[in-house]
Design a protein around this motif. Sequence first.
Motif, short mmCIF file in Angstrom:
data_model
loop_
_atom_site.label_atom_id
_atom_site.label_comp_id
_atom_site.label_asym_id
_atom_site.label_seq_id
_atom_site.Cartn_x
_atom_site.Cartn_y
_atom_site.Cartn_z
N ASP A 178 0.88 -1.16 0.00
CA ASP A 178 0.00 0.00 0.00
C ASP A 178 0.92 1.22 0.00
O ASP A 178 1.87 1.27 0.78
CB ASP A 178 -0.83 -0.11 1.29
CG ASP A 178 -1.74 1.06 1.57
OD1 ASP A 178 -1.32 2.21 1.41
OD2 ASP A 178 -2.87 0.81 2.03
N PRO A 179 0.71 2.20 -0.88
CA PRO A 179 1.64 3.33 -0.95
C PRO A 179 1.84 4.05 0.39
O PRO A 179 2.95 4.41 0.74
CB PRO A 179 1.02 4.27 -1.98
CG PRO A 179 0.01 3.48 -2.71
CD PRO A 179 -0.38 2.32 -1.85
N GLU A 180 0.77 4.23 1.15
CA GLU A 180 0.88 4.92 2.43
C GLU A 180 1.66 4.08 3.44
O GLU A 180 2.44 4.60 4.23
CB GLU A 180 -0.50 5.27 2.99
CG GLU A 180 -1.21 6.40 2.24
CD GLU A 180 -1.99 5.93 1.02
OE1 GLU A 180 -1.97 4.72 0.71
OE2 GLU A 180 -2.61 6.78 0.38
N ARG A 194 3.96 1.85 2.61
CA ARG A 194 5.36 1.90 2.15
C ARG A 194 6.04 3.16 2.68
O ARG A 194 7.19 3.11 3.12
CB ARG A 194 5.44 1.83 0.63
CG ARG A 194 5.23 0.44 0.08
CD ARG A 194 5.68 0.33 -1.38
NE ARG A 194 4.95 1.19 -2.27
CZ ARG A 194 3.83 0.89 -2.91
NH1 ARG A 194 3.29 -0.31 -2.73
NH2 ARG A 194 3.26 1.74 -3.73
N GLU A 195 5.34 4.30 2.64
CA GLU A 195 5.90 5.54 3.19
C GLU A 195 6.19 5.40 4.67
O GLU A 195 7.24 5.84 5.15
CB GLU A 195 4.94 6.71 2.97
CG GLU A 195 4.90 7.24 1.57
CD GLU A 195 3.98 8.44 1.43
OE1 GLU A 195 3.56 9.01 2.46
OE2 GLU A 195 3.69 8.82 0.29
#
Length: 198
Positions: free
Chosen positions: A126-128, A130-131
């Motif tokens: 999930d991009p968030e 990963r951040e």
Amino acid sequence: MSSTGVQVPAPATRRHLSDRQARTVDRLTEAAVAELIATGYSALTVRSVAKRAGVAPATAYTYFASKEHLVAEVFWRRFDGQDAAPIDRRRSPANRATDVLLGFALVVADETELAAACTVALLADDPEVRELRLRIGLEMHRRLTEALGDDASPAAVQTLELATTGALLQVGTGHLAYDAIPGLLADAAALVLGGAAR
């Protein structure tokens, strides 16, 4: 979670928050822990957390794209919110490293449902998330390199990071108990940095 030369990502809640918005995010993260305790991770949804927090579901989704994002944010806040312990250079590098590694590895160890949820959530594609993984890894790396100073090579630091995340994965898969982590990480630090384990 290797972090050498990587830019710090933007806040994982997607944007800069006003005071009111920050309070809403605080309510959501607190409600997420209460909901985890009440229902477990599999039943957790952003919608159920929003209801518990007294926030409209649409509002909750403006801050958290998924339950994985929400739980990963809880972990990040717990880790980032730890009080910084002074570094005692009289202690061995292995003991200084162990303190940092345990500060990370045991941040939610006393909260069974949250610990299990964090293991799953932090692995999400999930991009968030990963951040947040990157932010967590950068902070762990910063703390470890600060504690060790010139007493460890980059390879030693990375090896300790890998040992710690590997231990947490083993806890998450049921192959290792949380109470085994302190001794295991102390032994790993002593092996990598030299000196006796605690």
